[in-house]
Design an enzyme around this catalytic site. Structure first.
Site, mmCIF file in Angstrom:
data_model
loop_
_atom_site.group_PDB
_atom_site.id
_atom_site.type_symbol
_atom_site.label_atom_id
_atom_site.label_comp_id
_atom_site.label_asym_id
_atom_site.label_seq_id
_atom_site.Cartn_x
_atom_site.Cartn_y
_atom_site.Cartn_z
ATOM 1 N N HIS A 272 -8.978 -43.356 -2.868
ATOM 2 C CA HIS A 272 -8.682 -43.470 -4.415
ATOM 3 C C HIS A 272 -10.328 -43.521 -5.115
ATOM 4 C CE1 HIS A 272 -11.125 -47.166 -7.149
ATOM 5 N NE2 HIS A 272 -9.994 -46.914 -7.573
ATOM 6 N N ARG B 202 -1.961 3.700 7.972
ATOM 7 C CA ARG B 202 -3.210 2.325 7.585
ATOM 8 C C ARG B 202 -1.998 0.961 7.826
ATOM 9 N NH1 ARG B 202 -4.221 4.995 1.787
ATOM 10 N NH2 ARG B 202 -5.841 3.341 1.602
ATOM 11 N N GLY C 285 -7.943 -6.506 4.561
ATOM 12 C CA GLY C 285 -9.025 -6.358 5.658
ATOM 13 C C GLY C 285 -8.649 -6.910 6.887
ATOM 14 N N ARG D 33 -3.238 -1.031 -6.166
ATOM 15 C CA ARG D 33 -2.685 -2.167 -6.482
ATOM 16 C C ARG D 33 -2.683 -3.519 -8.228
ATOM 17 N NH1 ARG D 33 -5.407 -4.497 -1.101
ATOM 18 N NH2 ARG D 33 -7.685 -4.571 -2.692
ATOM 19 N N LYS E 290 0.956 -1.297 0.101
ATOM 20 C CA LYS E 290 -0.140 -0.069 -0.139
ATOM 21 C C LYS E 290 1.124 1.183 0.157
ATOM 22 C CE LYS E 290 -3.722 -0.543 2.313
ATOM 23 N NZ LYS E 290 -4.633 -0.379 3.772
ATOM 24 N N MET F 204 -5.531 -6.921 8.700
ATOM 25 C CA MET F 204 -5.748 -6.279 9.811
ATOM 26 C C MET F 204 -5.852 -4.853 9.927
ATOM 27 S SD MET F 204 -1.066 -6.500 8.895
ATOM 28 C CE MET F 204 -0.944 -6.079 7.149
ATOM 29 N N SER G 90 12.144 -43.292 -14.909
ATOM 30 C CA SER G 90 11.152 -42.607 -14.522
ATOM 31 C C SER G 90 10.717 -42.087 -13.433
ATOM 32 C CB SER G 90 9.975 -43.351 -15.619
ATOM 33 O OG SER G 90 8.452 -42.244 -14.963
ATOM 34 N N CYS H 149 6.181 -39.668 -13.322
ATOM 35 C CA CYS H 149 4.915 -40.085 -13.809
ATOM 36 C C CYS H 149 4.254 -40.217 -13.201
ATOM 37 C CB CYS H 149 5.669 -41.569 -14.625
ATOM 38 S SG CYS H 149 5.591 -42.602 -13.923
ATOM 39 N N TYR I 162 10.872 -35.018 -19.401
ATOM 40 C CA TYR I 162 9.331 -34.669 -19.573
ATOM 41 C C TYR I 162 8.941 -34.848 -18.292
ATOM 42 C CZ TYR I 162 9.687 -39.805 -19.416
ATOM 43 O OH TYR I 162 9.486 -41.303 -19.302
#
Ligand code: ADP
Ligand code: MG
Ligand code: MG
Length: 895
Positions: free
Chosen positions: A451, A91, A100, A335, A22, A102, A778, A846, A866
């Site tokens: 699962h 502030r 909001g 901001r 701010k 603080m 992998s 993977c 990859y």
């Protein structure tokens, strides 16, 4: 000497760490020449020092006094002086916005004396007392610790007595009474008086704002948003301007574009005759900014111009707080604004088109999480039904369907084109067909990695699990929900996998245009085009390849449409379920080699067909096939179930079925206390004769078939759960033997790279040895996380992960976001030592982490070739792999 206080003229947005967002942005706007009331900022450093010692750091108050004097000189008035007093706001403002969370105190400097001066100079007694009652209220609660509800109660009583619909209908004498009431409230509650000294008010307010850094809600907010606890807040002290000076005054908030859609043009709310905090608190209804254009066209035009200045300067959507004091516009905050996923894509693309951003910067402004949100259908949030339950939002999206209570019912109804939601206490692999048939899965037990959750996410099915409000009675085909509501089979319910909410009835759905684009290439609207541009750019710069985890030709084909460059994990266990289960059972209970060979021979053509289909869908790109991994007893019937059936038969004097007895013996023989660490993976292949040979033969014959059909199959064979190089060597010998055999039989030589999963710490730590036998690694990061932490995923997640998250043991579940410190270190070691032993070693991942944005950044950093993830995550992974590559370039956009 350390400096604790900065004038607005000394700061700028690059100092957000020191001045808070701010303060830094107020300084930036001041430098841009926008109309900002003057002021100064006490730094986060001062806050940290105060919170550490409980005392104001030395020299701070002298600096504050010096800056206050300068402010007074500039304005030509003294803080709280009897006639025409200077008033200030105090502030809060941290480096990262904590809206909001603080405290802020307005109208500092008013007392019994200066309120009279303010009344005189403004010509409005009402205004002066309105400001005073605000100060006493805010100061009383924030600084002196009085429960704010007490002030609200007094206000409500007064309004009721006056029959005033809102605060505007209270007159000056009402407000005088209110101030007195508030003051005696403070006295009664604290034993102290509201301080009359402006200097004391200022000093105490600053310290109270410091303290509000540690307010309970602020701490909770930081934990959720992963903002570090040790940053502290800055405090901005700023000359007050007044929106409550009459109908030609007011306060508002504005966005430089619509934060929901990204559409250009000023967007926001305005509240006439109000101080800033009224707009958000909703004490009165605000009006759209279009109304301001009518009320005060000059201020509106100025606001629009300033908004444009800010957007060009920040090169992004900004949000703004402003106040109009008797026709003069003041800018009070700006901001870079929060936005929806749609708006993020739309804005980034537009700013690139406008030339304000380069394409790399545009890509940095969007995220994989945002893309994932755009891919799911949603509920129309303006219409919701009765809430039945809330559970864990395990797989996002929105689905509507009739509640059904078993897999068969789901399949049957779906076949008749009915949409269904499968409701189970929890799911097992047997429920798979039902999960495929259903729009959504709802379970009463289990966490995000149960699962149901894992499978649903993998398939892109909506899932809410662990909904403790519901009691499922599958037998009676109904469940009981909140407030005792009973939902019978066939009742339509709506499941929101993004929030965990379950509703009665059909909440309307909004289809995802992004998904349609990914499936068909249709660019339906500007948001979709923006997604397309971002993905194109990500593809053009990413180094990581993206593959998919897919087990069926349909999944493989979808993965390819979504841009997958191969299959990184093709599991074979799903191929052993359903009808084929009988054959697997026969293999397991086989008494003779001949019996077993017969069962395996029956499985062979089925497996071959599976592989042929997948290799066809993935023609020309690699398909990594994992040999059977789970323990065999997962394919056998339930132990208790069998025992009960046999006992029931015996009880009625009948002969139990021989097959059941045989199966029970097998189940008992194969029972494991801890199957996760039991006979599975490569161990299975080395112990069960013929298993590896059958699978490899099916693969090799499929390769031959595809080659003969003119295709270009690239099968890779992956051995799971290897811990020692010897295991891999033995398995590999068998693989190579069969490949050669098939090559000789068919006259078509079959070459398949053979590699292994790295999913045990021992494998990672001996990667140099293992690489001698592996063409590729992998990383199976699901199991690697389980075995590194010693967590049994299905058990720990539901039992205590939420407690661990609350206690801050970890900031995110290590099953969702890769634990860099531990599991990540093992990955790093394995990559380095594996590559040292075999420079052409191919490496990929993977596990489920392959689709997680933060984890993808890490995989890019350690240099994997990859990532592989579920087909639905492929676009997300493409985007994030592109963003990960940005980190290597300099794309600092000054934020
Ligand atoms: P928050 O971070 O909760 O938004 P702020 O510090 O921005 O808190 O202040 C709360 C409200 O008071 C905002 O609407 C703001 O615009 C208003 N406000 C703050 N300082 C002043 C001031 N000097 N003059 C007028 N209004 C102010
Ligand atoms: Mg604000
Ligand atoms: Mg595994």
């Amino acid at each position: 000497m350390v400096r604790y206080v900065y004038d607005f003229l000394d700061g700028g947005r690059d100092l957000a760490g020191l001045l808070g967002g701010k303060g830094a942005n107020l300084a930036e706007m001041t430098r841009l020449g926008l109309p900002v009331p003057p002021g100064f900022i006490v730094s986060t450093e001062a806050c940290r020092a105060f919170l550490a010692t409980g005392e104001e750091p030395k020299g701070m108050s002298a600096e504050v006094s010096r800056h206050l004097s300068a402010l007074e000189t500039g304005v030509g008035r003294l803080l709280g002086q009897g006639y025409d007093p200077l008033l200030v706001s105090v502030r809060s403002g941290a480096r990262f916005s904590m809206p909001g969370m603080m405290e802020t105190v307005l109208d500092i400097g008013l007392n019994d004396d200066s309120v009279l001066g303010l009344a005189k100079v403004s010509g409005s007694e009402r205004f002066a007392w309105d400001s005073y009652r605000r100060l006493v209220h805010m100061y009383g609660s924030t600084v002196m610790g009085v429960d704010p509800a007490l002030f609200d109660e007094a206000m409500t009583l007064l309004k009721d007595a006056r029959e005033a619909p809102d605060d505007l209908h209270l007159d000056a004498s009402d407000l005088v009474w209110l101030v007195e009431t508030y003051k005696s409230l403070i006295r009664n509650e604290t034993g102290r008086d509201f301080p009359q000294s402006p200097a004391q008010q200022l000093q105490q307010a600053i310290l109270a704002v410091f303290r509000s850094w540690n307010a309970e809600r602020a701490v909770l907010y930081r934990r959720r948003e992963r903002i570090p606890d040790d940053l502290g807040t800055a405090v901005t002290v700023q000359r007050m301007v007044f929106g409550n000076l009459g109908p030609d005054s007011g306060s508002g908030v504005a966005f430089t574009r619509d934060p929901a859609t990204g559409r250009p043009g000023l967007y926001g709310d305005y509240l006439p005759n109000a101080q800033g905090e009224d707009v958000v608190s909703g004490v009165r209804d605000a009006v759209p900014l279009a109304e301001l254009e009518r009320l005060d066209p000059r201020s509106y035009r100025q606001l629009r111009d300033h908004a444009q200045t800010l957007e060009r300067h920040y090169r992004d959507l900004c949000d703004i707080e402003f106040t109009i004091e008797r026709g003069t516009l003041w800018m009070l905050q700006t901001r870079v604004g929060k936005r929806t996923a749609e708006a993020a894509f739309a804005i980034a693309t537009e700013l690139v088109q406008e030339g304000l951003l380069g394409p790399d910067e545009g890509l940095a402004r969007v995220s994989g999480d945002g893309l994932a949100r755009l891919m799911f259908p949603r509920f129309d949030t303006t219409a919701t039904g009765e809430t039945l339950a809330r559970g864990v939002p395990a797989s996002p999206g929105a689905a509507v369907g009739a509640a059904v209570f078993d897999s068969a019912e789901a399949v049957q109804r779906a076949a008749a084109d009915e949409k269904v939601v499968l409701v189970r206490e929890e799911t097992t692999p047997d429920d798979l067909p039902g999960m495929v048939a259903a729009q959504a899965v709802l379970t009463g037990r289990g966490g995000k990695t149960s699962h149901a959750a894992v499978v649903a996410r993998g398939m892109g099915r909506v899932c809410v699990c662990g909904a403790q409000d519901i009691i499922v009675n599958a037998e009676a085909r109904r469940f009981t929900a909140r407030d005792g509501i009973v939902v019978e089979e066939g009742t339509v319910i709506s499941v929101d996998g993004s929030t965990g909410d379950v509703f009665l009835g059909a909440v309307p759905l909004v289809a995802s245009a992004t998904m349609r684009y990914l499936e068909s290439g249709e660019e339906a609207d500007s948001v979709v085009s923006a997604v397309a541009r971002a993905l194109d750019h990500a593809d053009s710069i990413r180094r990581l390849e993206v593959r998919a985890n897919a087990d069926t030709p349909e999944d493989a084909a979808r993965a390819r449409r979504f841009g997958a460059q191969g299959i990184g994990l093709c599991r074979t266990e799903h191929m052993f379920l359903g009808e084929r289960r009988k054959l697997v059972e026969a293999m397991i209970v086989a008494r003779t080699d001949a019996d077993r060979d017969r069962a395996l021979a029956a499985l062979l053509p089925l497996q071959r067909r599976d592989f042929t289909g997948i290799l066809e869908a993935m023609d020309g790109v690699p398909v990594t096939i994992r040999l059977l991994d789970p323990p065999l007893h997962e394919f056998l019937p339930d132990r208790t179930d069998l025992a009960v059936r046999i006992a029931a038969a015996e009880a009625t004097g009948q002969q139990p079925e021989a097959h059941h007895v045989e199966l029970l013996a097998a189940v008992n023989r194969m029972h494991e206390e801890n199957p996760m660490l039991g006979l599975r993976g490569v161990r299975l292949g080395l112990v069960v004769p013929g298993l590896i040979a059958m699978q490899v033969r099916a693969i090799a014959e499929a390769v031959v078939e595809r080659t003969r059909a003119g295709g270009s199959p690239h099968a890779e064979i992956m051995v799971p759960l290897v811990g020692a190089v010897e295991e891999l060597r033995l398995a590999r010998e068998e693989v190579v033997r069969v490949l050669t055999e098939v090559g000789e039989e068919t006259g078509t030589p079959v070459h398949c790279p053979v590699g292994t999963m790295i999913e045990l710490p021992r494998a990672a730590l001996t990667a140099g040895r293992i690489a001698e036998e592996a063409d590729f690694f992998s990383f199976g990061t699901n199991d690697l996380t389980q075995t590194t932490w010693g967590f049994s995923r299905d058990d720990v997640e539901a039992a205590f992960f939420s407690a661990y998250l609350d206690k801050g043991v970890f900031a995110a579940s290590p099953f969702e976001t890769l634990d860099r410190e531990g599991v990540g270190r093992l990955v790093r070691i394995a990559v380095e030592e594996g590559r040292a032993a075999r420079p052409d070693l191919e490496t990929g991942i993977c596990g489920e982490h392959g689709g997680d944005p933060e984890s993808i950044q890490f995989f890019h950093e350690v240099g994997l070739d990859y990532v592989s993830c579920s087909p639905f995550r492929v676009p997300v992974a493409r985007l994030e792999a592109g963003r990960a590559a940005l980190a290597d370039m300099d794309t600092s956009d000054g934020r």
